[in-house]
Motif scaffolding. Structure first.
Motif, PDB file in Angstrom:
ATOM      1  N   LEU A   1     -39.424-135.052 -95.887  1.00 61.64           N
ATOM      2  CA  LEU A   1     -38.002-135.346 -96.052  1.00 61.64           C
ATOM      3  C   LEU A   1     -37.336-134.064 -96.524  1.00 61.64           C
ATOM      4  O   LEU A   1     -37.767-133.446 -97.497  1.00 61.64           O
ATOM      5  CB  LEU A   1     -37.775-136.450 -97.087  1.00 61.64           C
ATOM      6  N   HIS A   2     -36.284-133.620 -95.828  1.00 58.85           N
ATOM      7  CA  HIS A   2     -35.614-132.361 -96.158  1.00 58.85           C
ATOM      8  C   HIS A   2     -34.162-132.670 -96.507  1.00 58.85           C
ATOM      9  O   HIS A   2     -33.429-133.243 -95.702  1.00 58.85           O
ATOM     10  CB  HIS A   2     -35.693-131.414 -94.956  1.00 58.85           C
ATOM     11  N   MET A   3     -33.740-132.278 -97.703  1.00 62.97           N
ATOM     12  CA  MET A   3     -32.388-132.594 -98.178  1.00 62.97           C
ATOM     13  C   MET A   3     -31.657-131.322 -98.607  1.00 62.97           C
ATOM     14  O   MET A   3     -32.280-130.348 -99.017  1.00 62.97           O
ATOM     15  CB  MET A   3     -32.459-133.562 -99.365  1.00 62.97           C
ATOM     16  N   ASP A   4     -30.316-131.369 -98.529  1.00 60.79           N
ATOM     17  CA  ASP A   4     -29.510-130.232 -98.972  1.00 60.79           C
ATOM     18  C   ASP A   4     -28.190-130.755 -99.511  1.00 60.79           C
ATOM     19  O   ASP A   4     -27.599-131.679 -98.943  1.00 60.79           O
ATOM     20  CB  ASP A   4     -29.252-129.268 -97.806  1.00 60.79           C
ATOM     21  N   ARG A   5     -27.742-130.178-100.607  1.00 60.29           N
ATOM     22  CA  ARG A   5     -26.465-130.604-101.197  1.00 60.29           C
ATOM     23  C   ARG A   5     -25.265-130.151-100.352  1.00 60.29           C
ATOM     24  O   ARG A   5     -24.183-130.702-100.447  1.00 60.29           O
ATOM     25  CB  ARG A   5     -26.322-130.048-102.619  1.00 60.29           C
ATOM     26  N   ASN A   6     -25.470-129.096 -99.519  1.00 62.25           N
ATOM     27  CA  ASN A   6     -24.389-128.593 -98.662  1.00 62.25           C
ATOM     28  C   ASN A   6     -24.275-129.420 -97.387  1.00 62.25           C
ATOM     29  O   ASN A   6     -25.197-130.152 -97.028  1.00 62.25           O
ATOM     30  CB  ASN A   6     -24.651-127.131 -98.286  1.00 62.25           C
ATOM     31  N   ASP A   7     -23.148-129.252 -96.677  1.00 60.36           N
ATOM     32  CA  ASP A   7     -22.968-129.962 -95.408  1.00 60.36           C
ATOM     33  C   ASP A   7     -23.315-129.057 -94.223  1.00 60.36           C
ATOM     34  O   ASP A   7     -22.920-129.311 -93.100  1.00 60.36           O
ATOM     35  CB  ASP A   7     -21.542-130.506 -95.272  1.00 60.36           C
ATOM     36  N   TYR A   8     -24.029-127.954 -94.500  1.00 53.41           N
ATOM     37  CA  TYR A   8     -24.463-127.026 -93.441  1.00 53.41           C
ATOM     38  C   TYR A   8     -25.877-126.541 -93.742  1.00 53.41           C
ATOM     39  O   TYR A   8     -26.355-126.627 -94.878  1.00 53.41           O
ATOM     40  CB  TYR A   8     -23.503-125.829 -93.348  1.00 53.41           C
ATOM     41  N   TYR A   9     -26.538-126.037 -92.710  1.00 46.91           N
ATOM     42  CA  TYR A   9     -27.889-125.491 -92.862  1.00 46.91           C
ATOM     43  C   TYR A   9     -27.834-124.038 -93.356  1.00 46.91           C
ATOM     44  O   TYR A   9     -26.861-123.336 -93.115  1.00 46.91           O
ATOM     45  CB  TYR A   9     -28.641-125.508 -91.521  1.00 46.91           C
ATOM     46  N   GLY A  10     -28.899-123.620 -94.012  1.00 46.02           N
ATOM     47  CA  GLY A  10     -29.047-122.202 -94.345  1.00 46.02           C
ATOM     48  C   GLY A  10     -29.043-121.888 -95.826  1.00 46.02           C
ATOM     49  O   GLY A  10     -29.498-120.820 -96.224  1.00 46.02           O
ATOM     50  N   GLY A  11     -28.527-122.822 -96.677  1.00 48.83           N
ATOM     51  CA  GLY A  11     -28.499-122.538 -98.113  1.00 48.83           C
ATOM     52  C   GLY A  11     -27.740-121.253 -98.402  1.00 48.83           C
ATOM     53  O   GLY A  11     -26.667-121.003 -97.857  1.00 48.83           O
ATOM     54  N   GLU A  12     -28.342-120.404 -99.235  1.00 50.45           N
ATOM     55  CA  GLU A  12     -27.703-119.134 -99.578  1.00 50.45           C
ATOM     56  C   GLU A  12     -27.688-118.170 -98.402  1.00 50.45           C
ATOM     57  O   GLU A  12     -26.907-117.218 -98.379  1.00 50.45           O
ATOM     58  CB  GLU A  12     -28.426-118.481-100.767  1.00 50.45           C
ATOM     59  N   SER A  13     -28.572-118.367 -97.421  1.00 55.74           N
ATOM     60  CA  SER A  13     -28.662-117.429 -96.291  1.00 55.74           C
ATOM     61  C   SER A  13     -27.994-117.987 -95.031  1.00 55.74           C
ATOM     62  O   SER A  13     -28.405-117.716 -93.923  1.00 55.74           O
ATOM     63  CB  SER A  13     -30.127-117.086 -96.004  1.00 55.74           C
ATOM     64  N   THR A  14     -26.942-118.761 -95.236  1.00 50.58           N
ATOM     65  CA  THR A  14     -26.252-119.376 -94.096  1.00 50.58           C
ATOM     66  C   THR A  14     -25.306-118.396 -93.399  1.00 50.58           C
ATOM     67  O   THR A  14     -25.035-117.311 -93.917  1.00 50.58           O
ATOM     68  CB  THR A  14     -25.450-120.610 -94.566  1.00 50.58           C
ATOM     69  N   SER A  15     -24.838-118.768 -92.225  1.00 50.31           N
ATOM     70  CA  SER A  15     -23.773-118.032 -91.528  1.00 50.31           C
ATOM     71  C   SER A  15     -22.560-118.949 -91.466  1.00 50.31           C
ATOM     72  O   SER A  15     -22.667-120.070 -90.970  1.00 50.31           O
ATOM     73  CB  SER A  15     -24.209-117.655 -90.108  1.00 50.31           C
ATOM     74  N   LEU A  16     -21.423-118.483 -91.960  1.00 46.80           N
ATOM     75  CA  LEU A  16     -20.241-119.346 -92.074  1.00 46.80           C
ATOM     76  C   LEU A  16     -19.123-118.911 -91.136  1.00 46.80           C
ATOM     77  O   LEU A  16     -18.928-117.719 -90.904  1.00 46.80           O
ATOM     78  CB  LEU A  16     -19.716-119.324 -93.513  1.00 46.80           C
ATOM     79  N   ASN A  17     -18.399-119.910 -90.613  1.00 43.62           N
ATOM     80  CA  ASN A  17     -17.194-119.580 -89.847  1.00 43.62           C
ATOM     81  C   ASN A  17     -16.067-119.260 -90.821  1.00 43.62           C
ATOM     82  O   ASN A  17     -16.220-119.365 -92.044  1.00 43.62           O
ATOM     83  CB  ASN A  17     -16.816-120.707 -88.876  1.00 43.62           C
ATOM     84  N   LEU A  18     -14.936-118.855 -90.298  1.00 42.74           N
ATOM     85  CA  LEU A  18     -13.846-118.363 -91.146  1.00 42.74           C
ATOM     86  C   LEU A  18     -13.338-119.427 -92.119  1.00 42.74           C
ATOM     87  O   LEU A  18     -13.107-119.148 -93.295  1.00 42.74           O
ATOM     88  CB  LEU A  18     -12.706-117.849 -90.258  1.00 42.74           C
ATOM     89  N   THR A  19     -13.201-120.664 -91.639  1.00 42.55           N
ATOM     90  CA  THR A  19     -12.696-121.740 -92.496  1.00 42.55           C
ATOM     91  C   THR A  19     -13.623-121.970 -93.689  1.00 42.55           C
ATOM     92  O   THR A  19     -13.175-122.103 -94.834  1.00 42.55           O
ATOM     93  CB  THR A  19     -12.559-123.048 -91.681  1.00 42.55           C
ATOM     94  N   LYS A  20     -14.938-121.990 -93.417  1.00 40.43           N
ATOM     95  CA  LYS A  20     -15.902-122.236 -94.505  1.00 40.43           C
ATOM     96  C   LYS A  20     -15.980-121.055 -95.473  1.00 40.43           C
ATOM     97  O   LYS A  20     -16.180-121.242 -96.675  1.00 40.43           O
ATOM     98  CB  LYS A  20     -17.273-122.547 -93.915  1.00 40.43           C
ATOM     99  N   ILE A  21     -15.828-119.830 -94.947  1.00 43.19           N
ATOM    100  CA  ILE A  21     -15.804-118.659 -95.840  1.00 43.19           C
ATOM    101  C   ILE A  21     -14.619-118.766 -96.789  1.00 43.19           C
ATOM    102  O   ILE A  21     -14.730-118.552 -97.993  1.00 43.19           O
ATOM    103  CB  ILE A  21     -15.672-117.346 -95.035  1.00 43.19           C
TER     104      ILE A  21
END
Length: 326
Positions: A31-51
């Motif tokens: 079972l894999h869980m994350d508090r964020n609504d995107y994958y990658g944790g601290e090493s994620t790649s974000l679009n402009l809105t999320k940045i």
């Protein structure tokens, strides 16, 4: 969620996703869980809105910056060596089928106010404008020694035991100047400080060989490759691998609390009033802040530029090393 798993993984950073992928392939119930609504944790790649939301606190982005989805900005930018360990892991696990890569255009070093292409082979050393004529010849001899060095072949050692001799001693044998040593140590061997000079030379030579081997794999002018849509693609690819083998994923799960029994052994994770039980918990440090110690810090700035870097032939993707002395 109210069932038992072999392993619960918290956080979808690269390490966590690699582990959940490999554990699922091994037949474990994950079972894999994350508090964020995107994958990658601290090493994620974000679009402009999320940045903008992450750093400015709002989703309203300036119009002149363009469309949000055209951005993929890595929070922890890193290049991959084309012949490095991570690439071998990707090939071995067949995760490459979920990814597209591009070769990085070039690798450069900043020296005395100018940007120079990093010479990585004996041929490039002779062409480089980083060095004078006599220094080029000395550097060429050193590069040939590194390229020909094989740990199992004593004939290639030239009488040096690199497990005992320091990097400083090997370099002094070839009489290289300080500026040359600077780019070899920081731009080829990729050491972060100058401590390597007084450590066994075997590590530096292996790093330089990896650089040269990676350079030979692609005709991109550098040894690096990069996921086409950002580093956040890497954890997602391993998450897909885990899902294919039965792993369960839950994003946007708030307050994932690791539960411990009286003996201090983790037995489950609670979120939104539900507890999933497990035999083992894997997580990134942010999920158990009271059980980890901070031992270092990386200072990082991300610049969104509207022009290419001067003196890099207008390349779209480059690495520029600033050695410690610079």
């Amino acid at each position: 969620m109210d069932e038992e798993y072999d392993v619960i993984v918290l956080g979808t950073g690269l390490k966590e996703c690699i582990l959940s992928g490999l554990l699922s392939v091994d037949g474990l119930k994950v079972l894999h869980m994350d508090r964020n609504d995107y994958y990658g944790g601290e090493s994620t790649s974000l679009n402009l809105t999320k940045i903008w939301k992450r750093f400015k606190g709002s989703e309203a982005t300036p119009d002149h910056l363009g469309v949000s989805k055209e951005y993929n900005v890595d929070m922890v930018p890193k290049f991959m060596m084309a012949n490095g360990a991570l690439v071998r892991v990707l090939i071995r696990t067949s995760v490459t089928k979920y990814l597209n890569f591009k070769a990085v255009d070039g690798s450069f070093v900043y020296n005395n106010g100018k940007i120079h292409k990093v010479p990585a082979t004996d041929v490039e050393a002779l062409k480089s404008n980083l060095m004078g004529l006599f220094e080029k010849r000395r550097a060429r001899k050193f590069f040939i020694y590194v390229q020909d060095y094989e740990e199992e072949d004593p004939k290639s050692h030239e009488g040096l035991d690199l497990h005992k001799v320091t990097t400083r001693e090997v370099i002094s044998k070839y009489g290289l100047e300080d500026d040359t040593v600077d780019f070899i140590g920081h731009a080829l061997a990729l050491h972060r400080d100058d401590n390597y000079l007084d450590e066994p030379a075997i590590d530096t030579v292996k790093r330089m060989k990896l650089y040269a081997e990676s350079l030979a794999r692609f005709q991109g002018g550098s040894p690096y490759i990069y996921p086409l849509y950002g580093l956040g693609e890497l954890p997602q690819a391993f998450a897909r691998l885990s899902a294919v083998y039965g792993g369960t994923y839950m994003l946007n799960k708030p307050e994932c609390k690791v539960e411990f029994d009286e003996s201090g052994k983790a037995f489950g994770v609670t979120s939104e009033g539900e507890t999933a039980k497990c035999k083992k918990v894997v997580c990134d440090p942010s999920y158990l802040p009271d059980k980890v110690t901070k031992v270092g810090r990386v200072a990082r700035a991300i610049c969104i530029m509207k022009h290419p870097i001067p003196d890099t032939k207008d390349s779209h993707s480059v690495q520029i090393i600033l050695p410690k002395k610079q």
